[in-house]
Design an enzyme around this catalytic site. Structure first.
Site, short mmCIF file in Angstrom:
data_model
loop_
_atom_site.label_atom_id
_atom_site.label_comp_id
_atom_site.label_asym_id
_atom_site.label_seq_id
_atom_site.Cartn_x
_atom_site.Cartn_y
_atom_site.Cartn_z
N LYS A 1 -11.97 4.84 5.30
CA LYS A 1 -11.24 5.97 4.70
C LYS A 1 -10.41 5.51 3.50
O LYS A 1 -10.43 6.14 2.44
CB LYS A 1 -10.33 6.61 5.74
CG LYS A 1 -9.33 7.59 5.16
CD LYS A 1 -8.45 8.19 6.21
CE LYS A 1 -7.16 7.45 6.47
NZ LYS A 1 -6.14 7.58 5.42
N ASN A 2 -9.69 4.41 3.67
CA ASN A 2 -8.78 3.99 2.60
C ASN A 2 -9.49 3.37 1.41
O ASN A 2 -8.87 3.07 0.40
CB ASN A 2 -7.70 3.05 3.15
CG ASN A 2 -6.69 3.80 4.01
OD1 ASN A 2 -6.72 5.02 4.08
ND2 ASN A 2 -5.82 3.06 4.67
N CYS B 1 6.70 11.99 4.72
CA CYS B 1 5.89 12.43 5.84
C CYS B 1 6.50 11.85 7.10
O CYS B 1 7.51 11.15 7.05
CB CYS B 1 4.43 12.05 5.67
SG CYS B 1 4.17 10.29 5.76
N ARG C 1 8.55 7.45 1.90
CA ARG C 1 7.39 7.18 1.05
C ARG C 1 7.58 7.53 -0.43
O ARG C 1 6.99 8.48 -0.96
CB ARG C 1 6.14 7.86 1.64
CG ARG C 1 5.93 7.44 3.09
CD ARG C 1 4.61 7.85 3.62
NE ARG C 1 3.53 6.99 3.17
CZ ARG C 1 2.29 7.09 3.61
NH1 ARG C 1 1.98 7.99 4.51
NH2 ARG C 1 1.36 6.28 3.16
N ASP D 1 -1.24 0.23 10.25
CA ASP D 1 -2.12 1.30 10.76
C ASP D 1 -2.68 1.00 12.15
O ASP D 1 -3.39 1.84 12.72
CB ASP D 1 -3.26 1.57 9.76
CG ASP D 1 -2.77 2.33 8.53
OD1 ASP D 1 -1.60 2.76 8.51
OD2 ASP D 1 -3.56 2.48 7.58
N ARG E 1 -8.36 13.35 10.50
CA ARG E 1 -8.09 12.82 9.15
C ARG E 1 -8.67 11.43 8.98
O ARG E 1 -8.98 11.02 7.86
CB ARG E 1 -6.58 12.76 8.90
CG ARG E 1 -5.91 14.11 8.76
CD ARG E 1 -4.52 13.95 8.21
NE ARG E 1 -4.53 13.03 7.09
CZ ARG E 1 -3.51 12.28 6.72
NH1 ARG E 1 -2.38 12.35 7.37
NH2 ARG E 1 -3.60 11.47 5.68
C1 UD1 Z 1 -1.74 2.91 2.19
C2 UD1 Z 1 -2.71 3.45 3.21
C3 UD1 Z 1 -2.02 3.67 4.55
C4 UD1 Z 1 -1.31 2.39 5.01
C5 UD1 Z 1 -0.42 1.84 3.90
C6 UD1 Z 1 0.17 0.49 4.24
C7 UD1 Z 1 -4.29 4.70 1.88
C8 UD1 Z 1 -4.87 6.02 1.53
N1 UD1 Z 1 -3.25 4.72 2.72
O1 UD1 Z 1 -0.72 3.89 1.98
O2 UD1 Z 1 -3.02 4.03 5.51
O3 UD1 Z 1 -0.52 2.67 6.14
O4 UD1 Z 1 -1.16 1.70 2.67
O5 UD1 Z 1 -0.84 -0.41 4.53
O6 UD1 Z 1 -4.77 3.68 1.45
N2 UD1 Z 1 6.59 2.01 -1.35
C9 UD1 Z 1 7.65 2.04 -2.23
N3 UD1 Z 1 7.44 2.55 -3.48
C10 UD1 Z 1 6.21 2.99 -3.90
C11 UD1 Z 1 5.13 2.93 -2.99
C12 UD1 Z 1 5.35 2.43 -1.73
O7 UD1 Z 1 8.77 1.64 -1.89
O8 UD1 Z 1 6.09 3.43 -5.04
C13 UD1 Z 1 6.79 1.48 0.01
C14 UD1 Z 1 6.37 2.47 1.12
O9 UD1 Z 1 7.39 3.40 1.39
C15 UD1 Z 1 6.10 1.52 2.25
C16 UD1 Z 1 5.50 0.30 1.56
O10 UD1 Z 1 5.92 0.39 0.19
O11 UD1 Z 1 7.31 1.16 2.89
C17 UD1 Z 1 3.99 0.22 1.60
O12 UD1 Z 1 3.45 1.48 1.24
P1 UD1 Z 1 2.07 1.61 0.45
O13 UD1 Z 1 1.32 0.33 0.52
O14 UD1 Z 1 2.33 2.18 -0.89
O15 UD1 Z 1 1.33 2.70 1.31
P2 UD1 Z 1 0.27 3.72 0.74
O16 UD1 Z 1 -0.44 3.08 -0.39
O17 UD1 Z 1 0.89 5.04 0.51
#
Ligand code: UD1
Length: 427
Positions: free
Chosen positions: A22-23, A116, A121, A314, A406
């Site tokens: 999915k990711n 969420c 996030r 995850d 999902r």
């Molecule tokens: C992706 C995955 C999700 C997984 C997550 C962490 C997809 C579609 N989703 O989500 O399944 O749980 O990686 O492995 O690929 N953060 C910030 N600032 C930002 C972005 C992120 O502080 O601009 C923080 C987030 O709040 C979190 C951490 O960084 O604490 C990691 O998040 P991130 O790797 O960005 O998760 P996603 O990419 O949203």
């Protein structure tokens, strides 16, 4: 709305196949916005999130069709630059259309995904990356508005307070592929799904080096082209089946797995006392088989989630269910999403003894869980409840199981084929 009914304690046996990741498929579909030519993506999981991304692509002016597990994306004409709140708010993965839209159209208006159930996030790292490439960013009315006359390569440090960000790395990688000159991303996320995205982009004509390492080097190109691509297996689904096999002490062979992506979970299962047998694939797409056996007493183990190659957040809730029925005390610490503990209350309703202490959960393993009506709150927490239901005594009812759809393709069918007594009823 459907609820899932599980009659616990069935013996599970047989083979189960892992679907495409999915990711991977979500950012890869977003990347198709970088070209007007046709892209054919194979091994796509048929999931609610995949359909949301297809709807989003259509709303942006693409034709996107899912046939069996192949998605074909073509252009109908002009691409629209607005990604609407209704679609982006239902799935955070949609936010990764920002980079491709900005790179292709020099402007993008993408709804903020919002928080969420697993935490606040933020998107600061995504925006930092786009600004570094020369975009002017305005956040207004719940939307990110990004504009640039042209994007220019730059040196970008993408580490945040919780380490690297998967989708921010994806967004910047995609935008930088069409920027002028060279971009270096430091503290890039190393997840296999990002390697998959980089490989897809390179097949489209991009020049990306270093994928899978924290330093990415991207030489911008003038245009990208249509291509065909086969998505890697879903390591989170595979990990969930491994935990399923462990918790039920089942005789399950998991097929179409890339076990190199599962090192962290395999390591923890081995530390707990399980034995994992695997066939050696020539490469991860060749689909290896993996089997878990119990040869000695199983002990509780401590886990800390971290960005890849650490233990994946995850799989945290599913592993917690396993520890909840492993006598002894274990501690699970969440270092990626420190508030991702909504499943604790539901597991405790089934007789687990779990206490939250800040970003950690202290688990006192019990001999037996008992069935109860519970509520799914997010995708992976739902999987944890399914695992709990499968080992609990009695009939568990899980409401709001649309969360499961999902991220797990045909989960009830796959479980039924293994001998589980699982079915859906209307709520
Ligand atoms: C992706 C995955 C999700 C997984 C997550 C962490 C997809 C579609 N989703 O989500 O399944 O749980 O990686 O492995 O690929 N953060 C910030 N600032 C930002 C972005 C992120 O502080 O601009 C923080 C987030 O709040 C979190 C951490 O960084 O604490 C990691 O998040 P991130 O790797 O960005 O998760 P996603 O990419 O949203």
């Amino acid at each position: 709305m459907d609820k899932l009914i599980i009659e616990g304690k069935a013996r599970l046996k047989g083979e189960v196949s892992v679907s495409g990741a999915k990711n991977s498929v979500l950012p890869i579909l977003a990347a198709t916005l970088l070209t007007d030519e046709e892209c054919r993506i194979e091994n796509c999981p048929n999931l609610r999130d995949t359909h949301t991304m297809i709807k989003l692509l259509r709303s942006l002016g693409k034709n996107a069709e899912l046939n069996k597990n192949t998605i074909t994306v073509t252009s109908k004409g002009k691409t629209n630059y607005i990604a609407d709140y209704k679609l982006v708010s239902t799935m955070r993965g949609s936010f990764c259309v920002l980079g491709p839209l900005l790179a292709k159209l020099k402007m993008a208006r993408v709804s903020l995904p919002g928080g969420c159930i697993i935490g606040v996030r933020p998107v600061d790292l995504h925006l930092k990356g786009m600004r570094a490439l020369g975009a002017k960013i305005n956040v207004q009315g719940g939307y990110v508005e990004a504009k640039a006359n042209s994007l220019k390569g730059n040196h970008i440090y993408l580490g945040g307070i919780f380490g690297s960000s998967v989708l921010a790395t994806a967004n910047v990688m995609m935008a930088a592929s069409l920027a002028k000159g060279k971009t270096t991303i430091e503290s890039a996320a190393c997840e296999p799904e990002l390697v998959d995205l980089a490989n897809f982009l390179n097949k489209m004509g991009a020049k990306i080096k270093g994928q899978g390492s924290p330093k990415l080097e991207i030489e911008g190109v003038k245009e990208l082209h249509g291509t065909e691509y086969n998505v890697i297996p879903d390591r989170i689904e595979a990990g969930t089946f491994l935990i399923l096999s462990a918790i039920t002490r089942g005789d399950i062979t998991i097929k179409d797995v890339c076990w190199e992506h599962l090192s962290a979970i395999i390591d923890k299962l081995e530390e707990a006392g399980f034995v994992i047998e695997k066939t050696d694939p020539p490469d991860c797409r060749a689909g290896c088989k993996i089997q878990l056996r119990v040869k000695r007493k199983i002990n509780p183990v401590n886990v800390t989630t971290l960005p890849y190659p650490g233990f994946p957040t995850d799989l945290q809730s599913q592993f917690m269910t396993l520890m909840a029925v492993t006598p002894g005390v274990s501690v699970i610490t969440e270092k990626v999403f420190p508030d991702r503990f909504i499943h604790i209350a539901e597991l405790n309703r089934m007789g687990a003894k779990i206490m939250r202490e800040g970003a950690s959960a202290i688990i006192e393993g019990v001999k037996q869980l008992s069935a109860a009506p519970v509520m799914a709150s997010d995708l992976r927490a739902s999987a944890a409840l399914v695992l709990a239901g499968l080992v609990a005594k009695g009939r568990t009812e899980i409401s709001r199981i649309y969360h499961l759809e999902r991220g797990y393709e045909n989960l009830d069918e796959k479980l039924t084929n293994l001998g589980a007594r699982v079915w859906r009823e209307k709520e």
